[in-house]
Design an enzyme around this catalytic site. Sequence first.
Site, short mmCIF file in Angstrom:
data_model
loop_
_atom_site.label_atom_id
_atom_site.label_comp_id
_atom_site.label_asym_id
_atom_site.label_seq_id
_atom_site.Cartn_x
_atom_site.Cartn_y
_atom_site.Cartn_z
N LYS A 9 0.97 -1.17 0.36
CA LYS A 9 -0.34 0.28 0.22
C LYS A 9 0.98 1.16 -0.48
CE LYS A 9 -4.14 -2.21 2.01
NZ LYS A 9 -4.38 -2.70 4.29
N ARG A 119 -0.57 -14.83 4.82
CA ARG A 119 -1.20 -13.75 5.07
C ARG A 119 -0.40 -13.83 6.83
NH1 ARG A 119 -6.04 -10.85 4.70
NH2 ARG A 119 -5.81 -11.48 7.88
N THR A 125 -4.70 -8.06 11.01
CA THR A 125 -4.62 -6.94 10.30
C THR A 125 -4.63 -5.26 11.65
OG1 THR A 125 -7.38 -8.19 9.80
CG2 THR A 125 -7.66 -5.92 9.96
N ARG A 136 3.39 -6.61 9.77
CA ARG A 136 2.80 -5.58 10.00
C ARG A 136 3.08 -5.19 11.88
NH1 ARG A 136 -3.35 -7.41 7.52
NH2 ARG A 136 -3.20 -6.03 5.50
N ASN A 156 -1.55 -0.18 7.33
CA ASN A 156 -0.95 -1.40 7.95
C ASN A 156 -0.22 -2.29 6.37
OD1 ASN A 156 -3.26 -2.40 6.30
ND2 ASN A 156 -4.35 -3.36 7.63
N HIS A 159 -1.99 -5.14 1.53
CA HIS A 159 -2.94 -6.19 1.32
C HIS A 159 -2.65 -7.49 0.46
CE1 HIS A 159 -6.79 -7.18 -0.02
NE2 HIS A 159 -5.93 -8.40 -0.74
P1 GDP Z 1 -7.16 -7.48 6.03
O1 GDP Z 1 -7.75 -8.82 4.80
O2 GDP Z 1 -6.19 -7.76 6.95
O3 GDP Z 1 -5.95 -6.44 5.19
O4 GDP Z 1 -8.22 -6.79 7.03
P2 GDP Z 1 -9.86 -6.70 6.25
O5 GDP Z 1 -9.91 -7.43 5.04
O6 GDP Z 1 -10.67 -7.09 7.39
O7 GDP Z 1 -9.38 -5.17 6.09
C1 GDP Z 1 -9.04 -4.88 4.65
C2 GDP Z 1 -8.40 -3.23 5.53
O8 GDP Z 1 -9.12 -2.40 5.66
C3 GDP Z 1 -7.81 -3.47 6.35
O9 GDP Z 1 -6.30 -4.11 5.95
C4 GDP Z 1 -7.13 -1.89 7.12
O10 GDP Z 1 -6.21 -1.08 6.54
C5 GDP Z 1 -9.13 -1.70 6.82
N1 GDP Z 1 -9.43 -1.77 8.02
C6 GDP Z 1 -10.26 -3.23 8.80
N2 GDP Z 1 -10.53 -2.74 9.95
C7 GDP Z 1 -9.86 -1.71 10.35
C8 GDP Z 1 -11.58 -0.10 11.34
O11 GDP Z 1 -11.76 -1.33 12.26
N3 GDP Z 1 -10.79 0.36 10.91
C9 GDP Z 1 -10.46 1.42 9.86
N4 GDP Z 1 -10.56 2.59 9.90
N5 GDP Z 1 -9.92 0.32 9.03
C10 GDP Z 1 -9.78 -0.84 9.07
MG MG Z 2 -9.17 -8.73 3.88
#
Ligand code: GDP
Ligand code: MG
Length: 192
Positions: A9, A119, A125, A136, A156, A159
């Site tokens: 990112k 992962r 996350t 991360r 973070n 992706h």
């Molecule tokens: P990932 O697969 O570990 O990247 O997590 P997700 O698919 O659940 O979420 C996608 C992205 O959304 C994450 O990488 C974060 O950048 C963002 N994100 C996830 N949860 C939150 C949250 O609770 N608040 C905010 N502001 N961003 C979030």
């Molecule tokens: Mg995801």
Amino acid sequence: MEQTLVVLKPDAILRGLTGELLGRFERAGLKLVAAKMVQVDKGLAEKHYPADREEWLKLLGHKTLDNYKELKKDTKAEMGTDDPLKLGHMVRGWLLDYISSGPVFAAVLEGPHAVELVRKITGHTLPFKADPGTIRGDYSFDSSHLANTGKRAIKNLIHASGNLEEAKYEIPLWFSKEEIAKYERSEEKAMK
Ligand code: GDP
Ligand code: MG
């Protein structure tokens, strides 16, 4: 054998971490089969984080709710809603801004159990919960609360496709078939 998508990112690129982060995957034996720098436009961002993935959006909303509960904060007062789907859409909006805020580096990695392995190397996350040794965990301390109060997505760095189904949907969004290379790494011979 699986293929999975990683996108470094904008924060990773701005911090000059591209080589370091890619190297972690290569070191683990994952084969780099496609890679390029991309300035993400609205169309690609919208497809990468699709508005109709309700389950994922609700999960995003629940993550936000859990975090506020943990902090004993009133989600409705701070975010204007405590509906998980609405919260998910809110976070999705911030994600669209984040992914298109600067150049990203997209890559496809291949290997046995590639999705799970990537992962694992990527980490949780929420960076403040990610184990040391993960990308991360080593390079960020961001949290849901910090991000939500700043009305932005959690920074973070990376992706990574969440599962095989997600990987199969995401890879063709970013790469054509012709852009995906076929070759054998020396480890493959050594492991036979
Ligand atoms: P990932 O697969 O570990 O990247 O997590 P997700 O698919 O659940 O979420 C996608 C992205 O959304 C994450 O990488 C974060 O950048 C963002 N994100 C996830 N949860 C939150 C949250 O609770 N608040 C905010 N502001 N961003 C979030
Ligand atoms: Mg995801």
